[in-house]
Design an enzyme around this catalytic site. Structure first.
Site, PDB file in Angstrom:
ATOM      1  N   SER D  46       0.890  -1.114   0.025  1.00 27.51           N
ATOM      2  CA  SER D  46       0.126  -0.096  -0.055  1.00 27.51           C
ATOM      3  C   SER D  46       0.917   1.314  -0.030  1.00 27.51           C
ATOM      4  CB  SER D  46      -0.757  -0.090   1.186  1.00 27.51           C
ATOM      5  OG  SER D  46      -1.818   0.999   1.200  1.00 27.51           O
ATOM      6  N   GLU D  47       0.941   2.091  -0.916  1.00 31.83           N
ATOM      7  CA  GLU D  47       1.916   2.997  -1.304  1.00 31.83           C
ATOM      8  C   GLU D  47       1.771   4.262  -0.002  1.00 31.83           C
ATOM      9  OE1 GLU D  47      -0.641   2.456  -3.286  1.00 31.83           O
ATOM     10  OE2 GLU D  47      -1.498   4.230  -4.515  1.00 31.83           O
ATOM     11  N   ASN D  48       0.723   4.090   0.908  1.00 30.51           N
ATOM     12  CA  ASN D  48       0.850   5.082   2.069  1.00 30.51           C
ATOM     13  C   ASN D  48       1.941   4.414   3.307  1.00 30.51           C
ATOM     14  OD1 ASN D  48      -1.254   3.074   2.152  1.00 30.51           O
ATOM     15  ND2 ASN D  48      -2.049   4.211   3.879  1.00 30.51           N
ATOM     16  N   SER D  88       8.393   4.022   0.674  1.00 26.17           N
ATOM     17  CA  SER D  88       7.329   3.556  -0.275  1.00 26.17           C
ATOM     18  C   SER D  88       7.546   3.608  -1.597  1.00 26.17           C
ATOM     19  CB  SER D  88       5.875   3.777   0.089  1.00 26.17           C
ATOM     20  OG  SER D  88       4.992   3.023  -0.449  1.00 26.17           O
TER      21      SER D  88
END
Lengths: 216, 231, 231, 216
Positions: D46-48, D88
């Site tokens: 998840s890019e967060n 990330s």
């Protein structure tokens, strides 16, 4: 140089550091400074990935995976943090180190530093020297007044390769304290019983003399 | 799925002429077992990117003596007199890079970044020939990303997925090197079950790690000594 | 020494026209108390750099409604219809940056790096007008570092030195923003004694943090609600 | 589109994923995929700032500081790790994500994607779309065959702004599976009872038909 001269330099630089400052200490004389900080609390950064470097451990507690940038065993102070080399140089190159105390080969009269390479000698190391020069907010130089061959460290013009355009703020030798500005180098303090004439003779640059010159 | 392999298996993953990114600051955080395997192999013309070249006869110093090396890229070789000697005699190419630039260039290699502008080494011999650019009134030099064929890194623990944690300052260049090669091999002191390491403490997520090798060294009196002779 | 201050004290640290880097991904990891202070101030012409602009009337959405903002720099404004409306009416400038470029540009701002070359947005409308360079046969665009006057970040805990740790994915942009402004103010849920946080778990070392403010929000049912009305 | 059509697309893409792969799922249809992975173990990024995203938590365990990039509450799987946004995107942009499954506005016959901006509409968001397009090793597109207005999503030439030069590998719609290469787009599988003629009619690009065309 005698250990007492080295300690004199370390002691004098310790006076320049302020409570709460983040400080990176180069190899050699700078590593003596922590012993002379008294009640002052400064935070030592080590470029191999630690903020909050503490004193040398007891022999039985040595772990060669907890070392300084000089590859000596160290401890961690309360509140210390660990990080990788890239994050360490974010700290150094991003302007987050308040003071870097560095050794030198030469410094010119405007504070430009040569501290990584001797022409004609096989010095194949730069380490973090150029990163610290480029990134530290304040640079204090710790050095003997003369090289082993008697040549001056403070010179009119560098003959050794520069470590980068950024200028040092101060030079402390066993004889004197100098500060640098756009106008050049100024003698602000004499630390030994050397005469002004003799000091000028063993110094390679023309320095002005502070109106508030301190003679210890 | 990470592959847990024997140290000798790594020789199938490395070929003549490869560029190896090797973790460590001096001997701390250095994959000693993996280096031993290469030193006793017939690999040739390797380029090693590492902060130092170990010490004479220790760590990467062994690779130098075994004649595997063509070139060394790093920030500080002064403390390995063998390296200086090999360089003087023309047996070793050396590329000197400031330590911060080295770390950042490797990070860029792993991050899909082609290059970056830094003030470090601007106006110096090391910066010579590098593009100078003024950005918002300040001058910088361009440094290109560094990538490797194979990264050899050292961690304290791997979990069974390949997540890594490092001991104290042995972390140093290992996490960035874990991102920047086609193949990443981690030497570890200990392998623990996945779930043992907290999501907060993992430094290198398993995505970066291709192979895990158990170290042949153990720590005695704060220093690694060989415990199992490589077979 | 970090200064532990009241939230209202932050208004002395921010001036009209400042660029603020504000942590958070949506409302998670957002310094809600600090934003409330600014929203109820008379500050004007602020530029906010943040991934989103909160939600309508929430988080950074409040700053928009209070008329403090001149410009927003971020990756995703679509979910705040107030921002879209203000932009259409000419009351708000918007600069759209891919999320990865935003994070990297802020990191560079804190790292003394002037700019970097990325493939993201190459050949797109967002990449238009940006320098294209070929490095080792691959094309990249130049993205410049982003720096702020003041960073407003949110952490779970600070220790008494100012070291920070973050909760789960509330970490997001906060650690990079902690490095990239002249003044860094951290809003935290809890302040613990130095030494309580292990050297391994600290994410933001205290060197980056200038001021710490206790949050006026508490988490109830997994969501932050106001607990103390700002004085 | 009906939920059953969305599920059909998600199920078909789930078949494309392999054990051990690192996968980033875009908003919309891609978020349905984890329900149809069966015994396969993929690791969701998840890019967060999370690798190892798990399913939606029970209501009483929701913590809005543990969320997906779609800002929905999530859990962590065993072996998950947390990191900041810059790390990330090292993962995403550095080529470490095996598969990105993305929604689209349009894709051209060579796999070039438009998935962030509609001309003349107020879409002021790009998020991580361009980063994923630039960085993922493999890109699978999940989309209805046609937009709400009936216009085709697979087109000869993009009329919407491109998300970058990197090409998608595969498109899965409720009707068909297409693959992309330098030679253009190829129909490899038909997923509904649509006729070839009808499929050609509602598709905006010329596609070749695989010699091993699968009709389910």
């Amino acid at each position: 140089m005698s250990q007492s001269a080295r300690i004199k330099i370390a002691k004098r630089i310790a006076q320049e550091l302020s409570d709460g400052e983040i400080v990176n200490l180069g190899v050699g004389i700078p590593t003596l400074i922590p012993d002379y900080l008294g009640d002052k609390k400064v935070y030592l950064q080590s470029e191999n990935g630690l903020l909050g470097m503490g004193p040398t451990p007891e022999p039985q507690q040595v772990n060669m995976d907890l070392i300084s940038a000089s590859k000596k065993p160290i401890t961690m102070e309360i509140g210390a943090s660990l990080f990788d080399s890239s994050d360490s140089f974010v700290m150094i190159r991003g302007g987050h180190i308040d003071v870097a105390v560095l050794g030198i080969l030469q410094v010119d009269e405007f504070g430009e530093i040569a501290n990584w390479s001797v022409p004609g000698k096989d010095v194949l190391g730069v380490g973090g020297a150029m990163d610290l020069v480029a990134g530290a907010k304040k640079i204090i130089l710790a050095s003997t007044h003369q090289a082993k061959d008697g040549s001056p460290k403070l010179v009119k013009k560098l003959t050794y390769p520069t470590s980068g355009g950024k200028k040092a703020n101060m030079l402390v030798t066993e004889h004197a304290v100098f500060t640098f500005s756009n106008k050049g180098v100024e003698l602000v303090e004499i630390l030994s019983d050397i005469s002004l004439e003799e000091l000028q003779k063993i110094t390679g640059a023309n320095f002005t003399i502070s109106q508030e010159l301190i003679r210890n | 799925m990470k592959k847990f392999i024997q140290s000798s298996d790594i020789l199938k993953l490395i070929k003549d002429g490869d560029t190896l990114l090797v973790g460590g600051f001096g001997l701390s955080g250095t994959p000693l077992t993996l280096i031993d395997e290469i030193a006793s192999s017939s690999l040739k013309n390797l380029t090693v990117v590492s902060n130092n070249l170990g010490e004479p006869g220790k760590g990467l110093g062994k690779l130098l003596l075994s004649g595997c090396l063509k070139k060394a890229v790093g920030s500080y070789f002064t403390t390995n007199r063998d390296a200086i000697k090999a360089w003087k005699e023309g047996h070793l190419e050396i590329e000197l890079i400031p330590q911060g630039t080295l770390a950042e260039a490797i990070r860029c290699g792993g991050a899909g970044i082609g290059g970056f502008y830094t003030k470090t080494a601007l106006g110096t011999k090391i910066g010579e020939g590098k593009e100078v650019k003024e950005i918002d009134g300040e001058k910088y030099i361009l440094e290109k990303a560094i990538k490797g064929d194979v990264s050899l890194i050292k961690a304290m623990k791997a979990d069974t997925l390949g997540n890594l944690v490092y001991e104290y300052t042995a972390r140093n260049f290992n996490p960035v090197m874990a991102t920047a090669s086609k193949i990443v091999i981690a030497e570890v002191d200990e392998i623990v079950e996945a779930g043992t390491l907290s999501p907060y403490e993992i430094v290198t997520p398993h995505v970066y790690v291709d192979y895990v090798v158990a170290s042949h060294y153990v720590k005695v009196g704060g220093v690694y000594v060989e415990s199992i002779s490589p077979d």
